[in-house]
Motif scaffolding. Structure first.
Motif, PDB file in Angstrom:
ATOM      1  N   GLY A   1       0.169  -1.299  -0.063  1.00 38.88           N
ATOM      2  CA  GLY A   1       0.115   0.250  -0.035  1.00 38.88           C
ATOM      3  C   GLY A   1       0.513   0.877   0.383  1.00 38.88           C
ATOM      4  O   GLY A   1       0.692   1.900  -1.100  1.00 38.88           O
ATOM      5  N   PRO A   2       1.838   1.557   1.022  1.00 35.63           N
ATOM      6  CA  PRO A   2       1.804   0.866   2.198  1.00 35.63           C
ATOM      7  C   PRO A   2       0.298   0.713   3.233  1.00 35.63           C
ATOM      8  O   PRO A   2      -0.213   2.105   3.074  1.00 35.63           O
ATOM      9  CB  PRO A   2       2.897   1.312   2.604  1.00 35.63           C
ATOM     10  CG  PRO A   2       3.371   2.537   2.537  1.00 35.63           C
ATOM     11  CD  PRO A   2       3.054   2.601   0.835  1.00 35.63           C
ATOM     12  N   PHE A   3       0.091   0.141   3.829  1.00 35.88           N
ATOM     13  CA  PHE A   3      -0.532  -0.144   4.892  1.00 35.88           C
ATOM     14  C   PHE A   3      -1.947  -0.581   4.556  1.00 35.88           C
ATOM     15  O   PHE A   3      -3.397  -1.007   5.178  1.00 35.88           O
ATOM     16  CB  PHE A   3      -0.496   1.514   6.203  1.00 35.88           C
ATOM     17  CG  PHE A   3       0.388   2.037   6.646  1.00 35.88           C
ATOM     18  CD1 PHE A   3       1.809   0.599   6.946  1.00 35.88           C
ATOM     19  CD2 PHE A   3       0.543   2.789   5.873  1.00 35.88           C
ATOM     20  CE1 PHE A   3       2.510   1.479   7.839  1.00 35.88           C
ATOM     21  CE2 PHE A   3       2.821   3.269   6.508  1.00 35.88           C
ATOM     22  CZ  PHE A   3       2.865   2.673   7.258  1.00 35.88           C
ATOM     23  N   THR A   4      -3.009   0.277   3.193  1.00 40.26           N
ATOM     24  CA  THR A   4      -4.067  -0.096   2.687  1.00 40.26           C
ATOM     25  C   THR A   4      -4.402  -1.233   2.746  1.00 40.26           C
ATOM     26  O   THR A   4      -5.437  -1.292   2.674  1.00 40.26           O
ATOM     27  CB  THR A   4      -4.006   0.662   1.753  1.00 40.26           C
ATOM     28  OG1 THR A   4      -3.226   0.479   0.854  1.00 40.26           O
ATOM     29  CG2 THR A   4      -4.149   1.673   2.207  1.00 40.26           C
ATOM     30  N   ASN A   5      -2.972  -2.563   2.724  1.00 44.20           N
ATOM     31  CA  ASN A   5      -3.855  -3.490   2.073  1.00 44.20           C
ATOM     32  C   ASN A   5      -3.947  -3.746   3.495  1.00 44.20           C
ATOM     33  O   ASN A   5      -4.883  -5.099   3.217  1.00 44.20           O
ATOM     34  CB  ASN A   5      -2.477  -4.358   1.085  1.00 44.20           C
ATOM     35  CG  ASN A   5      -3.468  -5.936   1.364  1.00 44.20           C
ATOM     36  OD1 ASN A   5      -2.722  -6.561   1.412  1.00 44.20           O
ATOM     37  ND2 ASN A   5      -4.295  -5.635   0.167  1.00 44.20           N
ATOM     38  N   GLU A   6      -3.375  -4.348   4.656  1.00 42.45           N
ATOM     39  CA  GLU A   6      -3.754  -4.628   6.097  1.00 42.45           C
ATOM     40  C   GLU A   6      -4.845  -4.554   6.352  1.00 42.45           C
ATOM     41  O   GLU A   6      -6.337  -5.300   6.615  1.00 42.45           O
ATOM     42  CB  GLU A   6      -2.608  -4.851   6.819  1.00 42.45           C
ATOM     43  CG  GLU A   6      -1.659  -5.370   7.000  1.00 42.45           C
ATOM     44  CD  GLU A   6      -0.758  -4.879   8.161  1.00 42.45           C
ATOM     45  OE1 GLU A   6       0.231  -5.677   8.223  1.00 42.45           O
ATOM     46  OE2 GLU A   6      -0.446  -3.999   8.763  1.00 42.45           O
ATOM     47  N   LEU A   7      -5.618  -2.834   5.727  1.00 38.22           N
ATOM     48  CA  LEU A   7      -6.566  -2.174   6.073  1.00 38.22           C
ATOM     49  C   LEU A   7      -7.689  -2.572   5.936  1.00 38.22           C
ATOM     50  O   LEU A   7      -8.692  -3.310   6.132  1.00 38.22           O
ATOM     51  CB  LEU A   7      -6.730  -1.361   6.488  1.00 38.22           C
ATOM     52  CG  LEU A   7      -5.870   0.476   7.125  1.00 38.22           C
ATOM     53  CD1 LEU A   7      -6.034   0.920   6.664  1.00 38.22           C
ATOM     54  CD2 LEU A   7      -6.945  -0.173   8.566  1.00 38.22           C
ATOM     55  N   LEU A   8      -7.483  -3.062   4.263  1.00 38.82           N
ATOM     56  CA  LEU A   8      -8.495  -3.977   3.633  1.00 38.82           C
ATOM     57  C   LEU A   8      -9.038  -5.075   3.948  1.00 38.82           C
ATOM     58  O   LEU A   8      -9.906  -5.769   3.587  1.00 38.82           O
ATOM     59  CB  LEU A   8      -7.618  -4.128   1.970  1.00 38.82           C
ATOM     60  CG  LEU A   8      -8.692  -5.018   0.428  1.00 38.82           C
ATOM     61  CD1 LEU A   8      -9.989  -4.045   0.821  1.00 38.82           C
ATOM     62  CD2 LEU A   8      -7.777  -5.149  -0.117  1.00 38.82           C
ATOM     63  N   VAL A   9      -7.144  -6.255   4.101  1.00 43.42           N
ATOM     64  CA  VAL A   9      -7.972  -7.409   4.830  1.00 43.42           C
ATOM     65  C   VAL A   9      -8.697  -7.408   6.136  1.00 43.42           C
ATOM     66  O   VAL A   9     -10.025  -8.500   6.374  1.00 43.42           O
ATOM     67  CB  VAL A   9      -6.900  -7.896   4.659  1.00 43.42           C
ATOM     68  CG1 VAL A   9      -6.685  -9.988   5.328  1.00 43.42           C
ATOM     69  CG2 VAL A   9      -5.712  -8.527   3.233  1.00 43.42           C
ATOM     70  N   GLY A  10      -8.080  -6.379   6.602  1.00 43.12           N
ATOM     71  CA  GLY A  10      -9.020  -6.365   7.803  1.00 43.12           C
ATOM     72  C   GLY A  10     -11.228  -5.939   8.446  1.00 43.12           C
ATOM     73  O   GLY A  10     -11.579  -7.181   8.492  1.00 43.12           O
ATOM     74  N   ARG A  11     -10.655  -5.072   6.600  1.00 39.66           N
ATOM     75  CA  ARG A  11     -12.496  -5.515   6.480  1.00 39.66           C
ATOM     76  C   ARG A  11     -13.034  -7.004   6.367  1.00 39.66           C
ATOM     77  O   ARG A  11     -14.039  -6.895   6.151  1.00 39.66           O
ATOM     78  CB  ARG A  11     -12.419  -4.321   5.592  1.00 39.66           C
ATOM     79  CG  ARG A  11     -12.624  -2.540   6.169  1.00 39.66           C
ATOM     80  CD  ARG A  11     -12.429  -1.393   5.145  1.00 39.66           C
ATOM     81  NE  ARG A  11     -13.603  -1.466   3.503  1.00 39.66           N
ATOM     82  CZ  ARG A  11     -13.052  -1.009   2.907  1.00 39.66           C
ATOM     83  NH1 ARG A  11     -12.160  -0.483   2.246  1.00 39.66           N
ATOM     84  NH2 ARG A  11     -14.365  -0.768   1.751  1.00 39.66           N
TER      85      ARG A  11
END
Ligand SMILES: NC(=O)c1ccc[n+]([C@@H]2O[C@H](COP(=O)([O-])OP(=O)(O)OC[C@H]3O[C@@H](n4cnc5c(N)ncnc54)[C@H](OP(=O)(O)O)[C@@H]3O)[C@@H](O)[C@H]2O)c1
Length: 330
Positions: A57-67
């Protein structure tokens, strides 16, 4: 869903996981709603292992997976990674950080972004040459003892590093690039070391970043900002030579009655019961296609034909640009 053991002492997880990186980064445009439905379909179909990293992302992919996994945490074997540090203002820049205080802070941040109380598999994304691996893995082991992480992994680590790390704490998995066109682990001691120590190999980019599917016919098929345009294998003369190899895979797949993507994945899974793969896709239809690779059984004759069509070391070009190769631990 076929499952495999994640290393000698690890849990059973789906032999094919889902790589989520391309849903947020590196491979052209993305659509979060579509990606979330793809992740949820994967879970419906029995995929348990989802792969992300803080640097995607950085960071946005973890947020996406979390959702995507909200309300379904217990169905997921969640893998993420720390250690490649990007500057959101200049995401092309890279640093590596394996210092213990960074490991602790990175884990807390990932837990928060993912919206979970523990990570199932926590990888060091790249080995930090300035920090002894014992110190990094020591900090990772503390996370296990604190209940924040269940299993430990390393990514693109050299055989000697894996050996040293495993003396500090059990390593469940090593994640390295492994596919018909990236077979370094067979010759650099990584696979034999993993096998000796009872560590699973998680094959990343098992579709050769999409190239082995035969769907990428010209460099211009890739978006302007697609990372693969910087990858030597996707450039100029290398691209043309690699396409010839892929066309042989396409012909073998047609003869076998499967798609080239399925053949490429079946080849990876046929290299050992201790190998798992995490192909990535943004699309439900491709996810379904890729999972059907589990039904493609390769005989010794099939494997021999593939070996002749695509011999070890045949791919033209390095698998990363020079700066990326320099981050691979040797
Ligand atoms: N540890 C590391 O350093 C590292 C490095 C790279 C990747 N990874 C992990 O490994 C995962 C998988 O690797 P990857 O995404 O680099 O490469 P990959 O799985 O080899 O290939 C993914 C690419 O192939 C395309 N694709 C997937 N299925 C297809 C099909 N059936 N037909 C045609 N095209 C297809 C995808 O595009 P569409 O989305 O358009 O389908 C995507 O561009 C990543 O998501 C990430 O989690 C780890």
């Amino acid at each position: 869903m076929l499952t495999r053991k994640l290393g000698k002492h690890g849990p059973q997880v789906s032999a094919l996981g889902l790589g989520c990186m391309g849903m947020s980064d590196f491979y052209g445009p993305h659509d979060d709603a579509q990606s979330i439905s793809t992740i949820r379909l994967a879970l419906d179909l029995g995929v348990t292992m989802l792969d992300t990293a803080d640097m995607y992302g950085p960071f946005t992919n973890e947020l996406l997976v979390g959702r995507a996994i909200e309300g379904r945490r217990e169905q997921v074997f969640l893998a993420t990674k720390f250690g490649i540090v990007r500057d959101p203002a200049d995401p092309a820049k890279r640093a590596i950080n394996g210092r213990p205080e960074y490991v602790r802070a990175a884990c807390e941040a990932s837990l928060k972004r993912l919206g979970v109380t523990h990570i199932d598999l926590y990888y060091q994304h790249r080995v930090d040459p300035t920090v002894p691996i014992e110190e990094t893995v020591g900090a990772m082991a503390e996370l296990v003892h604190a209940g924040k992480v269940r299993f430990l992994g390393l990514s693109e680590a050299a055989a000697g590093t894996i050996e040293r790390a495993a003396r500090v704490h059990a390593i469940a998995a090593v994640q390295s690039e492994f596919s018909l066109w990236s077979r370094d682990v067979e010759t650099d001691g990584v696979l034999t070391t993993c096998r000796r120590l009872g560590i699973a190999l998680v094959a990343y980019s098992p579709l050769g970043r999409g190239f082995l599917t035969g769907a990428i016919r010209r460099p211009e098929d890739l978006a302007e900002n697609d990372f693969r345009r910087q990858n030597p294998r996707f450039q100029g003369e290398n691209f043309a030579r690699n396409l010839q190899l892929v066309d042989r895979v396409r012909a073998l797949a047609a003869a076998k009655g499967c798609s080239p993507a399925q053949l490429a994945l079946a080849w990876v899974l046929a290299q050992g019961q201790d190998i798992l793969a995490i192909p990535g896709t943004r699309y439900q239809a491709r996810l379904t296609e890729n999972l059907a690779a589990l039904d493609v059984h390769l005989s010794a004759a099939d494997l021999g034909e593939l070996e002749r069509a695509f011999p070890l070391g045949a791919a033209a070009g390095m698998r990363y640009p020079p700066a990326g190769m320099a981050m691979v631990n040797r």
